[in-house]
Enzyme design. Structure first.
Site, PDB file in Angstrom:
ATOM      1  N   ILE A  22       0.828  -1.217   0.000  1.00  0.00           N
ATOM      2  CA  ILE A  22       0.000   0.000   0.000  1.00  0.00           C
ATOM      3  C   ILE A  22       0.865   1.271   0.000  1.00  0.00           C
ATOM      4  CG2 ILE A  22      -0.288   0.096   2.541  1.00  0.00           C
ATOM      5  CD1 ILE A  22      -3.144   0.798   0.115  1.00  0.00           C
ATOM      6  N   ASN A  35      -5.493   2.503  14.373  1.00  0.00           N
ATOM      7  CA  ASN A  35      -6.283   2.189  15.571  1.00  0.00           C
ATOM      8  C   ASN A  35      -6.745   3.523  16.145  1.00  0.00           C
ATOM      9  OD1 ASN A  35      -4.272   3.174  17.549  1.00  0.00           O
ATOM     10  ND2 ASN A  35      -3.072   1.484  16.719  1.00  0.00           N
ATOM     11  N   ASP A  45      -0.407   0.180   9.213  1.00  0.00           N
ATOM     12  CA  ASP A  45      -0.179   1.390  10.024  1.00  0.00           C
ATOM     13  C   ASP A  45       1.325   1.610  10.256  1.00  0.00           C
ATOM     14  OD1 ASP A  45      -0.945   3.558  11.533  1.00  0.00           O
ATOM     15  OD2 ASP A  45      -1.695   2.390  13.243  1.00  0.00           O
ATOM     16  N   SER A 134      -9.128  -4.243   8.414  1.00  0.00           N
ATOM     17  CA  SER A 134      -9.562  -5.150   9.493  1.00  0.00           C
ATOM     18  C   SER A 134      -9.215  -6.623   9.308  1.00  0.00           C
ATOM     19  CB  SER A 134     -11.078  -5.048   9.768  1.00  0.00           C
ATOM     20  OG  SER A 134     -11.360  -3.951  10.610  1.00  0.00           O
ATOM     21  N   THR A 135      -8.678  -6.993   8.130  1.00  0.00           N
ATOM     22  CA  THR A 135      -8.476  -8.435   7.895  1.00  0.00           C
ATOM     23  C   THR A 135      -7.140  -8.965   8.414  1.00  0.00           C
ATOM     24  OG1 THR A 135      -7.514  -8.116   5.696  1.00  0.00           O
ATOM     25  CG2 THR A 135      -9.919  -8.367   5.815  1.00  0.00           C
ATOM     26  N   GLY A 136      -6.350  -8.090   9.056  1.00  0.00           N
ATOM     27  CA  GLY A 136      -5.087  -8.534   9.645  1.00  0.00           C
ATOM     28  C   GLY A 136      -5.246  -8.692  11.148  1.00  0.00           C
TER      29      GLY A 136
HETATM   30  N1  AR6 Z   1       0.525  -3.204   2.055  1.00  0.00           N
HETATM   31  C1  AR6 Z   1      -0.669  -3.793   1.794  1.00  0.00           C
HETATM   32  N2  AR6 Z   1      -1.288  -4.618   2.644  1.00  0.00           N
HETATM   33  C2  AR6 Z   1      -0.679  -4.877   3.814  1.00  0.00           C
HETATM   34  C3  AR6 Z   1       0.559  -4.289   4.183  1.00  0.00           C
HETATM   35  C4  AR6 Z   1       1.172  -3.421   3.248  1.00  0.00           C
HETATM   36  N3  AR6 Z   1       2.334  -2.818   3.483  1.00  0.00           N
HETATM   37  N4  AR6 Z   1       0.895  -4.731   5.438  1.00  0.00           N
HETATM   38  C5  AR6 Z   1      -0.085  -5.557   5.841  1.00  0.00           C
HETATM   39  N5  AR6 Z   1      -1.043  -5.649   4.859  1.00  0.00           N
HETATM   40  P1  AR6 Z   1      -3.532  -4.791   9.402  1.00  0.00           P
HETATM   41  P2  AR6 Z   1      -6.170  -4.334  10.658  1.00  0.00           P
HETATM   42  C6  AR6 Z   1      -2.317  -6.400   4.872  1.00  0.00           C
HETATM   43  O1  AR6 Z   1      -3.146  -5.675  10.537  1.00  0.00           O
HETATM   44  O2  AR6 Z   1      -6.539  -5.770  10.594  1.00  0.00           O
HETATM   45  C7  AR6 Z   1      -2.275  -2.121  13.374  1.00  0.00           C
HETATM   46  O3  AR6 Z   1      -1.360  -2.421  14.391  1.00  0.00           O
HETATM   47  C8  AR6 Z   1      -2.455  -7.511   5.877  1.00  0.00           C
HETATM   48  O4  AR6 Z   1      -1.900  -8.707   5.363  1.00  0.00           O
HETATM   49  O5  AR6 Z   1      -2.563  -3.757   8.940  1.00  0.00           O
HETATM   50  O6  AR6 Z   1      -7.200  -3.307  10.281  1.00  0.00           O
HETATM   51  C9  AR6 Z   1      -3.111  -0.889  13.680  1.00  0.00           C
HETATM   52  O7  AR6 Z   1      -2.408   0.059  14.461  1.00  0.00           O
HETATM   53  C10 AR6 Z   1      -3.952  -7.581   6.061  1.00  0.00           C
HETATM   54  O8  AR6 Z   1      -4.532  -8.361   5.015  1.00  0.00           O
HETATM   55  O9  AR6 Z   1      -4.880  -3.970   9.725  1.00  0.00           O
HETATM   56  C11 AR6 Z   1      -4.278  -1.465  14.411  1.00  0.00           C
HETATM   57  O10 AR6 Z   1      -4.012  -1.620  15.776  1.00  0.00           O
HETATM   58  C12 AR6 Z   1      -4.423  -6.149   5.855  1.00  0.00           C
HETATM   59  O11 AR6 Z   1      -3.323  -5.471   5.229  1.00  0.00           O
HETATM   60  C13 AR6 Z   1      -4.477  -2.815  13.759  1.00  0.00           C
HETATM   61  O12 AR6 Z   1      -3.194  -3.206  13.271  1.00  0.00           O
HETATM   62  C14 AR6 Z   1      -4.797  -5.399   7.139  1.00  0.00           C
HETATM   63  O13 AR6 Z   1      -3.902  -5.750   8.181  1.00  0.00           O
HETATM   64  C15 AR6 Z   1      -5.429  -2.765  12.610  1.00  0.00           C
HETATM   65  O14 AR6 Z   1      -5.657  -4.059  12.144  1.00  0.00           O
END
Ligand code: AR6
Length: 189
Positions: A22, A35, A45, A134-136
Site C-alpha cells: 500500500i 487504531n 499502520d 480489518s483483515t489482519g
Molecule cells: N501493504 C498492503 N497490505 C498490507 C501491508 C502493506 N504494506 N501490510 C499488511 N497488509 P492490518 P487491521 C495487509 O493488521 O486488521 C495495526 O497495528 C495484511 O496482510 O494492517 O485493520 C493498527 O495500528 C492484512 O490483510 O490492519 C491497528 O491496531 C491487511 O493489510 C491494527 O493493526 C490489514 O492488516 C489494525 O488491524
C-alpha cells in the site's frame, strides 16, 4: 516503481484489484488501517508511518488534540498529509475488531470504506488505494469482508462521486484471490 500488477477490474475499470504494498501506490490518497489512538501500530499502520515519516504522526497528534481527544471512533476516517509517500495524502480509518467466535461487524467495515471515499471526494481527490481493512490484526475473515467491501464501493460509485479510481491492494496473491472469489461487483472490465 513500475505499474502495479492488476489481477482484475470492475465497474468499467474504476475498481482495480492489485497485489502490492500500500505504501508504494502512486495515487492521490492511500488509506491506513489505523487504531483509535492514531499514533501508529503494526501492519499497514506501521508501514505507512515508517515510510511516510514524522509529518504524518504530527498531523495525527494534531487531530487527536483538536478533534478527537478520546481517539478516533471505529468506522470514522480522517485525512492527513502523505509525508514522504508518493501519495500526497493518507486517510486514517479504524476498522472493527472481530473477537474469536464473534460475528464480524459488517456495518462498521462498510462505514470505513464509505467515510474514506466521502473524505476523498470532499477533498477533490480522484484516486484512492485501500488495503484490506480489518483483515489482519483485527481479525475480520477476508472471505466475509469481500462482499461487504465490493457492495459498499459499488454503491458509492453508482451514486456518483468525483473519485475516479479505487484500487484495492492485497499484500499477496492468495489474499487477492480470496477477494476475487467472494466479491460481488455487478460488472467486470
Ligand atoms: N501493504 C498492503 N497490505 C498490507 C501491508 C502493506 N504494506 N501490510 C499488511 N497488509 P492490518 P487491521 C495487509 O493488521 O486488521 C495495526 O497495528 C495484511 O496482510 O494492517 O485493520 C493498527 O495500528 C492484512 O490483510 O490492519 C491497528 O491496531 C491487511 O493489510 C491494527 O493493526 C490489514 O492488516 C489494525 O488491524
Amino acid at each position: 516503481m513500475g505499474q502495479p500488477k492488476i489481477l482484475a477490474s470492475y465497474l468499467s475499470g474504476k475498481v482495480q484489484i492489485v497485489v502490492g504494498d500500500i505504501t508504494q501506490q502512486n495515487v492521490d490518497v492511500i488509506v491506513n488501517t489505523a487504531n483509535s489512538t492514531l499514533l501508529g501500530g503494526g501492519g499497514v499502520d506501521g508501514a505507512i508511518h515508517a515510510k511516510g515519516g514524522p509529518e504524518i504522526l504530527e498531523a495525527c497528534r494534531e487531530i487527536r488534540r483538536t478533534r478527537f481527544p478520546k481517539g478516533l471512533p471505529t468506522g470514522e476516517a480522517v485525512l492527513t498529509v502523505g509525508g514522504q509517500l508518493s501519495a500526497r495524502h493518507v486517510i486514517h480509518t479504524v476498522g472493527p475488531i472481530t473477537g474469536i467466535g464473534k460475528e464480524p461487524d459488517a456495518k462498521m467495515l462498510a462505514e470505513c470504506y464509505r467515510n474514506s471515499l466521502a473524505l476523498a471526494a470532499n477533498d477533490g481527490l480522484r484516486s484512492i488505494a485501500f488495503p484490506a481493512i480489518s483483515t489482519g490484526a483485527y481479525g475480520y475473515p477476508p472471505e466475509r469482508a469481500a462482499p461487504v467491501v465490493s457492495e459498499t464501493i459499488e454503491s458509492v460509485l453508482s451514486a456518483g462521486t468525483p473519485v475516479e479510481q479505487v484500487r484495492l491492494v492485497f499484500f499477496n496473491e492468495a489474499d487477492a484471490r480470496t477477494f476475487l472469489k467472494h466479491q460481488s461487483f455487478t460488472t467486470t472490465g
